[in-house]
Design a protein around this motif. Structure first.
Motif, short mmCIF file in Angstrom:
data_model
loop_
_atom_site.label_atom_id
_atom_site.label_comp_id
_atom_site.label_asym_id
_atom_site.label_seq_id
_atom_site.Cartn_x
_atom_site.Cartn_y
_atom_site.Cartn_z
N ILE A 68 -69.35 -64.77 45.96
CA ILE A 68 -69.13 -63.75 47.00
C ILE A 68 -69.77 -64.22 48.30
CG2 ILE A 68 -69.83 -61.44 47.75
CD1 ILE A 68 -67.57 -61.25 45.83
N ALA A 69 -70.99 -64.73 48.21
CA ALA A 69 -71.70 -65.21 49.41
C ALA A 69 -70.97 -66.40 50.03
CB ALA A 69 -73.13 -65.60 49.05
N GLY A 72 -67.73 -65.36 51.63
CA GLY A 72 -68.01 -64.62 52.86
C GLY A 72 -68.34 -65.55 54.02
N ILE A 73 -69.14 -66.57 53.74
CA ILE A 73 -69.55 -67.51 54.78
C ILE A 73 -68.39 -68.41 55.20
CG2 ILE A 73 -71.04 -69.50 55.27
CD1 ILE A 73 -73.12 -68.11 53.36
N PHE A 74 -67.67 -68.96 54.23
CA PHE A 74 -66.59 -69.91 54.52
C PHE A 74 -65.29 -69.22 54.92
CE2 PHE A 74 -69.41 -72.71 52.21
CZ PHE A 74 -69.22 -73.94 52.80
N GLY A 75 -65.06 -68.02 54.39
CA GLY A 75 -63.79 -67.36 54.64
C GLY A 75 -63.79 -66.39 55.81
N SER A 76 -64.99 -65.99 56.26
CA SER A 76 -65.06 -64.98 57.33
C SER A 76 -66.07 -65.31 58.42
CB SER A 76 -65.39 -63.60 56.74
OG SER A 76 -64.39 -63.18 55.84
N ALA A 163 -59.62 -73.17 53.28
CA ALA A 163 -59.11 -73.79 52.06
C ALA A 163 -60.13 -73.67 50.92
CB ALA A 163 -58.79 -75.26 52.32
N PHE A 164 -61.40 -73.89 51.22
CA PHE A 164 -62.44 -73.70 50.22
C PHE A 164 -62.47 -72.24 49.77
CE2 PHE A 164 -64.27 -77.80 51.44
CZ PHE A 164 -64.80 -78.24 50.23
N ASN A 165 -62.33 -71.33 50.72
CA ASN A 165 -62.36 -69.90 50.41
C ASN A 165 -61.25 -69.51 49.43
OD1 ASN A 165 -62.96 -66.98 50.93
ND2 ASN A 165 -60.95 -67.04 51.91
N TYR A 186 -68.94 -58.95 53.19
CA TYR A 186 -69.55 -58.42 54.41
C TYR A 186 -70.94 -57.84 54.18
CZ TYR A 186 -65.62 -59.67 57.22
OH TYR A 186 -64.68 -60.41 57.89
N VAL A 187 -71.26 -57.50 52.92
CA VAL A 187 -72.65 -57.15 52.60
C VAL A 187 -73.54 -58.35 52.87
CG1 VAL A 187 -74.23 -56.66 50.68
CG2 VAL A 187 -72.10 -55.36 50.90
N VAL A 188 -73.02 -59.54 52.55
CA VAL A 188 -73.78 -60.78 52.72
C VAL A 188 -73.90 -61.19 54.18
CG1 VAL A 188 -73.81 -63.26 52.20
CG2 VAL A 188 -73.19 -61.62 50.42
N ILE A 189 -72.83 -61.05 54.95
CA ILE A 189 -72.81 -61.64 56.31
C ILE A 189 -73.10 -60.64 57.43
CG2 ILE A 189 -71.22 -63.43 55.56
CD1 ILE A 189 -68.94 -61.98 56.92
#
Length: 291
Positions: A68-69, A72-76, A163-165, A186-189
């Protein structure tokens, strides 16, 4: 509606939403900095998702939080800043066309990291896609000498992250609902985004005296609600009922939508850039075509 029909419906809706996102970013950058745009987009999206999805976060199992983390970082989170920075120098339509590299990057990342097989046709598609990218960037630099086309690298880096996401969601988060994944992201970021806003001085009284800020916030809200919150849930649903490569094929129609907005906004676009765009989309088509 059958699952096959539904996945095409999601693909069309996402293409229209995300194809319009690039012009919204361009307009928002008139009133805020790239880092403020990326952070505000994240914060607004988080608040929107939390109103409907926060109750589902407790269903995320402990091992899934790592993925999830990462998604969140790579996809958003990081791509929100990369696109905002890139659009300070290159046209919104060009940014969208470069974003079409996502399916090709998905194949490369899937092959290199997630042990997914690749066919000769897919390899040919990847090669064609990157030839088209090179032509697009070189011609863009000639057509717009006042723009720094090295900033196209930010878009290319974002496509690798997307792509990783896609591959991580398909490989490790299939057991979770799309809304749960998006809310967990989004809880993470959220906290890092708030830190960025503080760092850029957004909350200082002087920032709110800028006349362009009100319009910028309106554009960012539209971008956050449709282009990120709603689209992210739909995209996760699309990944769930299709394949990573099919899901990333949303980039087929996106450039047409973005190019239309760009031309209406007075952006230049040459015949050679059109040819380069066709080469990129041909590469994406070949990479996705079934045997």
């Amino acid at each position: 509606m059958s699952e096959n029909t539904l996945k095409w419906f999601y693909l069309l809706v996402l293409s229209l939403i995300w194809g319009s996102s690039f012009i919204l970013m361009k307009k928002a950058l008139i009133g805020v900095t790239p880092f403020q745009l990326g952070a505000l987009r994240t914060v607004m999206t988080a608040l929107i998702l939390f109103t409907v999805g926060l109750k589902y976060v407790k269903t995320i199992d402990k091992p899934a939080w790592k993925w999830i983390a990462l998604t969140g970082i790579f996809g958003s989170f990081i791509p929100a800043f990369l696109f905002a920075i890139a659009e300070t120098e290159i046209d919104s339509a060009i940014a969208s066309i470069l974003n079409s590299l996502v399916p090709l990057q998905t194949i490369l990342v899937g092959f290199a990291v997630f042990q997914m097989t690749s066919t000769k046709r897919q390899i040919l598609g990847v090669i064609l896609g990157f030839i088209g990218t090179a032509l697009l960037v070189v011609e863009g630099a000639d057509l717009n000498p006042h723009q720094n086309y090295l900033y196209a690298g930010y878009i290319i880096l974002a496509t690798v992250m997307y792509a990783f996401n896609v591959n991580m969601i398909k490989s490790h988060l299939q057991h979770l609902k799309p809304l749960t994944i998006a809310t967990g992201n989004y809880v993470v970021i959220l906290i890092p985004a708030l830190i960025v806003l503080v760092w850029t001085g957004f909350f200082k009284p002087a920032s709110f005296q800028q006349p362009e800020l009100k319009m910028a916030l309106m554009y960012i809200f539209i971008l956050s609600f449709f282009g990120t919150a709603l689209a992210k849930v739909l995209f996760n649903k699309l990944i769930r009922i299709s394949t990573p490569v099919f899901a990333s094929s949303v980039t087929y129609v996106m450039p047409i939508v973005a190019l239309t907005w760009g031309v209406l906004d007075g952006e230049g676009f040459s015949a050679l850039q059109g040819f380069a765009s066709v080469i990129i989309l041909l590469g994406v088509y070949l990479a996705n075509k079934r045997a």
